[in-house]
Design an enzyme around this catalytic site. Structure first.
Site, PDB file in Angstrom:
ATOM      1  N   ARG A 151      23.226 -69.019 -80.394  1.00  0.00           N
ATOM      2  CA  ARG A 151      23.700 -69.349 -81.754  1.00  0.00           C
ATOM      3  C   ARG A 151      24.434 -68.183 -82.410  1.00  0.00           C
ATOM      4  O   ARG A 151      25.214 -68.369 -83.335  1.00  0.00           O
ATOM      5  CB  ARG A 151      22.537 -69.814 -82.620  1.00  0.00           C
ATOM      6  CG  ARG A 151      21.500 -68.752 -82.856  1.00  0.00           C
ATOM      7  CD  ARG A 151      20.317 -69.254 -83.653  1.00  0.00           C
ATOM      8  NE  ARG A 151      19.209 -68.323 -83.473  1.00  0.00           N
ATOM      9  CZ  ARG A 151      18.075 -68.373 -84.126  1.00  0.00           C
ATOM     10  NH1 ARG A 151      17.864 -69.314 -85.000  1.00  0.00           N
ATOM     11  NH2 ARG A 151      17.137 -67.494 -83.905  1.00  0.00           N
ATOM     12  N   HIS A 561       1.965 -32.269 -58.997  1.00  0.00           N
ATOM     13  CA  HIS A 561       1.311 -31.401 -59.987  1.00  0.00           C
ATOM     14  C   HIS A 561       2.340 -30.419 -60.545  1.00  0.00           C
ATOM     15  O   HIS A 561       3.150 -29.904 -59.780  1.00  0.00           O
ATOM     16  CB  HIS A 561       0.181 -30.624 -59.315  1.00  0.00           C
ATOM     17  CG  HIS A 561      -0.456 -29.608 -60.224  1.00  0.00           C
ATOM     18  ND1 HIS A 561      -1.362 -29.963 -61.203  1.00  0.00           N
ATOM     19  CD2 HIS A 561      -0.297 -28.258 -60.308  1.00  0.00           C
ATOM     20  CE1 HIS A 561      -1.742 -28.870 -61.847  1.00  0.00           C
ATOM     21  NE2 HIS A 561      -1.110 -27.827 -61.326  1.00  0.00           N
TER      22      HIS A 561
HETATM   23  P1  FAD Z   1      14.737 -63.814 -77.900  1.00  0.00           P
HETATM   24  O1  FAD Z   1      15.032 -62.434 -77.508  1.00  0.00           O
HETATM   25  O2  FAD Z   1      14.147 -64.067 -79.229  1.00  0.00           O
HETATM   26  O3  FAD Z   1      16.083 -64.628 -77.746  1.00  0.00           O
HETATM   27  C1  FAD Z   1      16.163 -65.969 -78.118  1.00  0.00           C
HETATM   28  C2  FAD Z   1      17.601 -66.284 -78.399  1.00  0.00           C
HETATM   29  O4  FAD Z   1      17.736 -67.681 -78.593  1.00  0.00           O
HETATM   30  C3  FAD Z   1      18.115 -65.625 -79.674  1.00  0.00           C
HETATM   31  O5  FAD Z   1      19.269 -64.881 -79.394  1.00  0.00           O
HETATM   32  C4  FAD Z   1      18.396 -66.808 -80.602  1.00  0.00           C
HETATM   33  O6  FAD Z   1      19.504 -66.575 -81.441  1.00  0.00           O
HETATM   34  C5  FAD Z   1      18.675 -67.917 -79.609  1.00  0.00           C
HETATM   35  N1  FAD Z   1      18.425 -69.261 -80.136  1.00  0.00           N
HETATM   36  C6  FAD Z   1      17.299 -69.706 -80.739  1.00  0.00           C
HETATM   37  N2  FAD Z   1      17.433 -71.011 -81.051  1.00  0.00           N
HETATM   38  C7  FAD Z   1      18.654 -71.389 -80.620  1.00  0.00           C
HETATM   39  C8  FAD Z   1      19.364 -72.621 -80.642  1.00  0.00           C
HETATM   40  N3  FAD Z   1      18.835 -73.728 -81.158  1.00  0.00           N
HETATM   41  N4  FAD Z   1      20.611 -72.650 -80.121  1.00  0.00           N
HETATM   42  C9  FAD Z   1      21.171 -71.531 -79.585  1.00  0.00           C
HETATM   43  N5  FAD Z   1      20.536 -70.342 -79.537  1.00  0.00           N
HETATM   44  C10 FAD Z   1      19.292 -70.287 -80.042  1.00  0.00           C
HETATM   45  N6  FAD Z   1       9.307 -56.402 -76.327  1.00  0.00           N
HETATM   46  C11 FAD Z   1       9.109 -55.535 -75.309  1.00  0.00           C
HETATM   47  O7  FAD Z   1       8.815 -55.965 -74.192  1.00  0.00           O
HETATM   48  N7  FAD Z   1       9.243 -54.182 -75.505  1.00  0.00           N
HETATM   49  C12 FAD Z   1       9.562 -53.657 -76.696  1.00  0.00           C
HETATM   50  O8  FAD Z   1       9.660 -52.437 -76.832  1.00  0.00           O
HETATM   51  C13 FAD Z   1       9.774 -54.548 -77.780  1.00  0.00           C
HETATM   52  N8  FAD Z   1      10.111 -54.066 -78.994  1.00  0.00           N
HETATM   53  C14 FAD Z   1      10.355 -54.939 -80.016  1.00  0.00           C
HETATM   54  C15 FAD Z   1      10.713 -54.424 -81.258  1.00  0.00           C
HETATM   55  C16 FAD Z   1      10.964 -55.285 -82.306  1.00  0.00           C
HETATM   56  C17 FAD Z   1      11.360 -54.717 -83.650  1.00  0.00           C
HETATM   57  C18 FAD Z   1      10.879 -56.700 -82.102  1.00  0.00           C
HETATM   58  C19 FAD Z   1      11.159 -57.655 -83.233  1.00  0.00           C
HETATM   59  C20 FAD Z   1      10.515 -57.215 -80.875  1.00  0.00           C
HETATM   60  C21 FAD Z   1      10.244 -56.341 -79.822  1.00  0.00           C
HETATM   61  N9  FAD Z   1       9.877 -56.821 -78.569  1.00  0.00           N
HETATM   62  C22 FAD Z   1       9.645 -55.939 -77.548  1.00  0.00           C
HETATM   63  C23 FAD Z   1       9.734 -58.265 -78.295  1.00  0.00           C
HETATM   64  C24 FAD Z   1      10.964 -58.807 -77.557  1.00  0.00           C
HETATM   65  O9  FAD Z   1      12.120 -58.534 -78.317  1.00  0.00           O
HETATM   66  C25 FAD Z   1      10.821 -60.281 -77.313  1.00  0.00           C
HETATM   67  O10 FAD Z   1       9.609 -60.534 -76.648  1.00  0.00           O
HETATM   68  C26 FAD Z   1      11.959 -60.809 -76.469  1.00  0.00           C
HETATM   69  O11 FAD Z   1      13.197 -60.596 -77.088  1.00  0.00           O
HETATM   70  C27 FAD Z   1      11.765 -62.296 -76.202  1.00  0.00           C
HETATM   71  O12 FAD Z   1      12.792 -62.749 -75.414  1.00  0.00           O
HETATM   72  P2  FAD Z   1      13.234 -64.280 -75.414  1.00  0.00           P
HETATM   73  O13 FAD Z   1      14.313 -64.398 -74.394  1.00  0.00           O
HETATM   74  O14 FAD Z   1      12.044 -65.141 -75.291  1.00  0.00           O
HETATM   75  O15 FAD Z   1      13.781 -64.566 -76.874  1.00  0.00           O
END
Ligand code: FAD
Length: 571
Positions: A151, A561
């Site tokens: 999106r 070490h």
């Molecule tokens: P997301 O990364 O949330 O991606 C989902 C995507 O789907 C988004 O881009 C969204 O725009 C898109 N989307 C949603 N609905 C729709 C739709 N209807 N149509 C089209 N697109 C859509 N995890 C770690 O492992 N290590 C870390 O150090 C870490 N640090 C973090 C720090 C912060 C501040 C935050 C907020 C999170 C952190 N995380 C970390 C967690 C990690 O970012 C998430 O677990 C990870 O991004 C999840 O991946 P995902 O692919 O499930 O979803």
């Protein structure tokens, strides 16, 4: 009617000038959004510049060898030809993958639902975070015809844009500030840091754009079609993509839901006040508030606390439960808590923020104790809300595809990542805890392989957790808390870093490494570490668990070490 638009070189971080090393399109070419247009190179990296929109190239304004900077004109594109070029781009994909058995063509009639669609794919992936892009790339590598839908205008999801990567870029800065200051105890003084916030922000943005730009290039290399718009299911084999001005109907044989999660909001707070921010707002680094309140003492809240503390804010953390990082063992969190107590202005445990009111001086937070007693109030320049994340499962019209979503927005899956609808998979944050990027990527790979007809399962023995705070806290496998709660028999060995030569030599002896093992077989059940680089060190313990190692295997493994890795061996 033509709609001529000039495409310029976008902001590419703190790089002033780059050289054009390849022009990838010619006059008359139809281009799709995200298609790479030119490759540019600086002394640091090379990157492909993606098309911001679809259209037909009417003039190319750069050539190989040109030195260009942000705003330089690259191409003129007739965007009115977008509809035509979209169809052509899809047709090209269909053509290139026509050798695969399951291939389908443009304007397919989606059999199961009987819906007329504009185009059709073997696999559509909703969401281009670490789960979604991994799934899309893996499926394309396995020969599938893939559409990746996002999106937002850039790929990478929360992790690359507003999560793991920007937070770690800023935590690195925080670490250097603290280490430089700590050097005073060794007789080396650097003076107060001069913080150029614009430049720091530019560095962070540069890291993000390098990674997200790289993803666009990888998608192109693999012939993964990328669409930018909001996807919603319209039937078990079709979805619509709302691209703003237009809506496309797309058919699919398989779908992977990788829609991720978003920050939870507590009702009743003044969200229209820009001083109340979530983690994305905190990562924007608009200013360095004099007094910052962080609601939530979990990993994200404490990581951001470490960043702002190092940059000079007076940080207060308020946490509802009686402990920081609920879920992690207390002995692992204690060294972090001790350090944060010295650095932060206040840590309020067993307390919640029950109200926030805005006035000219700041945001006034009202505190309530666990027994509901009034715990006073205080005024802050900014308040960061970091109380967890909720899944995006209920924003997809999933019921139209028959996919079950629970009341919180989570989608249940089996160990092949299949939802209750067998050709629709779900991965990452949207399927449950732990909400971590490395869980999402591995689940994405499994889902793609299963969708491509391979026998694959997601059954890791553990998913490691890391708080990249100062000191870092990392753990994997069985925790002591869980073992005690479930009466799982275990023995424990721990090694204080005060006895590690390496820890002493870097003046960080507060750490601890512990190992839980089975009393009978001596096999490793779990491990945890607290101290600098604990997040790197935990990987050895994860491998040991996955390989079924016992404690003798570890003690017989010669560790170099003096290193912090020895602490695992010593424990
Ligand atoms: P997301 O990364 O949330 O991606 C989902 C995507 O789907 C988004 O881009 C969204 O725009 C898109 N989307 C949603 N609905 C729709 C739709 N209807 N149509 C089209 N697109 C859509 N995890 C770690 O492992 N290590 C870390 O150090 C870490 N640090 C973090 C720090 C912060 C501040 C935050 C907020 C999170 C952190 N995380 C970390 C967690 C990690 O970012 C998430 O677990 C990870 O991004 C999840 O991946 P995902 O692919 O499930 O979803």
């Amino acid at each position: 009617m033509s709609d001529l638009q000039t495409i310029e070189l976008p902001d590419i971080g703190d790089i002033d000038e780059v050289e054009v090393i390849e022009v990838l399109v010619s006059e008359g070419d139809s281009i799709a959004p995200e298609q790479s247009l030119v490759t540019v190179e600086s002394d640091k990296a090379s990157m492909e510049i993606p098309a911001p929109m679809a259209g037909t190239v009417t003039s190319v304004l750069v050539k190989t060898g040109d030195k260009i900077s942000m705003g330089s004109h690259l191409l003129v594109v007739d965007a009115a030809a977008a509809a035509v070029s979209d169809t052509q781009a899809t047709a090209n994909v269909a053509e290139t993958s026509s050798s695969t058995e399951q291939d389908t063509s443009v304007t397919a009639d989606t059999a199961a639902a009987g819906r007329q669609t504009d185009e059709s794919y073997q696999l559509v992936v909703i969401g281009a975070g670490p789960g979604g892009y991994t799934a899309a790339f893996r499926a394309a590598d396995l020969g599938m015809n893939v559409l990746l839908i996002e999106r937002y205008p850039v790929l990478g999801g929360v992790c690359l844009n507003v999560g793991c990567i920007p937070s770690k870029a800023l935590l690195h800065t925080a670490q250097i500030i603290n280490e430089a200051s700590d050097m005073a105890d060794h007789g080396i003084s650097f003076g107060e840091p001069q913080i150029d916030l614009d430049k720091l922000r530019g560095f962070k943005e540069g890291v993000i754009s390098q990674l997200t730009g790289g993803l666009a290039g990888l998608a192109k290399q693999r012939k993964v079609t990328v669409a930018h718009g909001v996807a919603k299911f319209t039937s078990p084999n079709s979805l619509s993509i709302d691209e703003g001005e237009t809506t496309r109907e797309v058919g699919f044989e398989n779908a992977i839901i990788a829609a991720g999660s978003q920050s939870i909001q507590i009702p009743g707070f003044p969200y229209d006040d820009p001083r109340l921010i979530d983690s994305s707002g905190a990562l924007e680094l608009e200013d360095i508030p004099e007094r910052l309140l962080i609601i939530g003492g979990g990993i994200i809240g404490l990581e951001m606390g470490c960043v702002y503390d190092a940059l000079g804010s007076k940080v207060t953390v308020v946490e509802l439960s009686k402990e920081l990082i609920p879920g992690a063992d207390r002995d692992l969190v204690r060294p972090l808590e001790r350090r944060l107590k010295k650095r932060f202005e206040k840590i309020l445990l067993g307390t919640r923020v029950s109200s926030i009111t805005a006035n000219d001086k700041g945001l006034v937070a009202g505190f309530t104790a666990a027994n509901n007693d009034d715990a006073g109030s205080d005024t802050f320049d900014r308040i960061l809300l970091a109380v967890g994340r909720s899944p995006n499962g209920n924003k997809l019209d999933a019921e139209k595809a028959g996919v079950a979503v629970d009341e919180r927005g989570f989608i249940s899956v089996d160990n092949q990542q299949r939802t209750n609808v067998s050709h629709i998979f779900a991965i990452g944050d949207v399927v449950g805890q732990p909400m971590l990027a490395h869980k999402a990527t591995h689940e994405g790979k499994t889902a793609a392989e299963v969708a491509a007809g391979h026998k694959a399962w997601f059954d890791p023995m553990t998913i490691p957790s890391v708080a990249y705070t100062d000191p870092e806290v990392a753990w994997m496998g069985l925790t002591e808390t869980e073992a005690l709660a479930k009466s799982i028999p275990f023995e424990k060995a721990s090694f204080p870093w005060a006895a590690s030569g390496r820890a002493l030599s870097i003046a960080r002896n507060e750490g601890i490494t512990k190992v839980l093992y089975d009393p009978e077989s001596k096999r490793i059940l779990g491990a945890g570490m607290t101290g600098p680089n604990a997040g790197e060190l935990i990987a050895e313990a994860v491998l040991a668990l996955e390989m079924g190692a016992d404690i003798e295997d570890i003690s017989l493994t010669v560790h170099p070490h003096p290193t912090l890795s020895e602490t695992f061996n010593f424990a």
